[in-house]
Enzyme design. Sequence first.
Site, short mmCIF file in Angstrom:
data_model
loop_
_atom_site.label_atom_id
_atom_site.label_comp_id
_atom_site.label_asym_id
_atom_site.label_seq_id
_atom_site.Cartn_x
_atom_site.Cartn_y
_atom_site.Cartn_z
N ASP A 223 -10.50 -9.45 -14.12
CA ASP A 223 -10.20 -7.81 -12.73
C ASP A 223 -12.00 -7.71 -12.74
O ASP A 223 -12.39 -7.92 -14.17
CB ASP A 223 -9.72 -6.94 -12.94
N ASP A 244 -9.15 -12.63 -11.07
CA ASP A 244 -8.04 -11.40 -11.28
C ASP A 244 -8.66 -10.63 -9.90
O ASP A 244 -9.59 -11.12 -9.07
CB ASP A 244 -7.55 -11.12 -12.52
N ASP A 245 -7.74 -9.51 -9.63
CA ASP A 245 -8.68 -8.41 -8.76
C ASP A 245 -9.92 -8.41 -8.93
O ASP A 245 -10.82 -7.75 -9.41
CB ASP A 245 -8.08 -6.64 -9.23
N HIS A 266 -7.86 -11.93 -6.42
CA HIS A 266 -6.59 -11.19 -6.09
C HIS A 266 -6.58 -10.19 -4.74
O HIS A 266 -5.95 -9.29 -4.61
CB HIS A 266 -5.13 -10.47 -7.48
N ARG A 299 -4.94 -5.19 -0.60
CA ARG A 299 -3.03 -5.07 -1.15
C ARG A 299 -3.29 -3.79 -2.03
O ARG A 299 -4.48 -3.23 -2.34
CB ARG A 299 -2.99 -6.06 -2.41
N LYS A 301 -0.27 -2.31 -4.46
CA LYS A 301 0.97 -2.68 -5.00
C LYS A 301 1.52 -1.27 -5.76
O LYS A 301 0.56 -0.77 -6.43
CB LYS A 301 0.27 -3.26 -6.12
#
Length: 412
Positions: A223, A244-245, A266, A299, A301
């Site tokens: 991230d 990742d993010d 991500h 996103r 989540k």
Amino acid sequence: MLRESVIEAISVPAYWCHTGNLISLATTSSFLSTTTSGSVSVSTTSSSASISITTTTPTPCFCTAWSQISPAVAACMSITLDNIHAPASSAIILTKLKTGATVTFSGKTSFAFTNSSQFRPLQIAGNNVTIQGAPGSIIDGGGPQYWDGLGSNGGLPKPGQFMKVQITNNSIMKDLYIQNYPSHGINVAGVLNSTIQNIVLNNSLGDAPNSISKGLAAAHNTDAFNVGNSINLLLQDCKVWNQDDCVVVSDSSNVTVRNVFCSGSHGLSIAGGGTGPGHNISNIVFTDSIVTNSTNGLRIKTDYNATGSVVNVTYSNIQLSNIKTYGIDIQQDYLNGGPSGIASNGVKVANISFSNISGWVVPKAADYYIFCGDGSCGDFTFDNVDIRGGTKASRCNYPAEGCPGPYTAEYR
């Protein structure tokens, strides 16, 4: 019989002020000592005297060794860290900066291998401070020493957070180039009324497998910006290459993320919910950004069986390209090891706006995926949203009219 005398002037060679030693000199009539630089005291004796000079070495504000950092933080308003190499298990700790201080990273900052998941290599905190990089400077996390394709999920112990930042009251962090960080990048924790801008996080070297990653990308769980427990934060003009993010926001309010470029990530994410009270996210804006070559585009989540809220979130003026799984993804069944497949409704997700979102996903991807718990989602708006390319059917159980875009298949 005692005889008094007065020394009117004493000339001391300049080099004495730099040795840090005690220097004695016999004279005919006086005792003279310096206890601090520039201070002279005089006393007399009957027949002989000595000069005793004690000097102190100034605290360096221009640091070229790790050991100089702590005293510089305690003493200096303007600190330069030039080509610092931190020894094993030795973090660069800038958590007690003076109010209004400036820290400049110059040259290449590097860290020796430290085999610990609890180690935080770079720690920053301060009020009204400036953290900046000089032109051409690099902060290198030594990632190839740790990368094994597993990130923080297992394998070789590696620093869980490369940099922890807690700046407040009109602080700014800017112009840093960070590369090859081992796992999670910058933990933006408890930031208040501050700006982070023009930061590059380049972990593109970790895209390729290595000898121990078993065919996977060597870097994992990287991230870039983990934003948590922060209020009134502006994050802008940043570039990220990671695994990742790109930016993930949790438990924060009044956060604006703009003009961010994300590759390999991500996506631009909200992570909502938790156990117990206090897991609330509100007034978050993602705007004027690009997400490419990434698993997801945009996103939200929320953790399965968690509680909390995600309200007043805006995504606007964002371009997506080469997205591998979902263009827009809102799911309430999130688990770190994989989705549960059952959406829970303990986290309220409401007043979510998407406007001027365009781009494409790869054929095996879905343009949209929205999976809400029973009654926990509300007031989603889609204005000029057009994501195409996915041949996997989009699935949306909210809003009632189904997914936006040309490839709509409601998921019930």
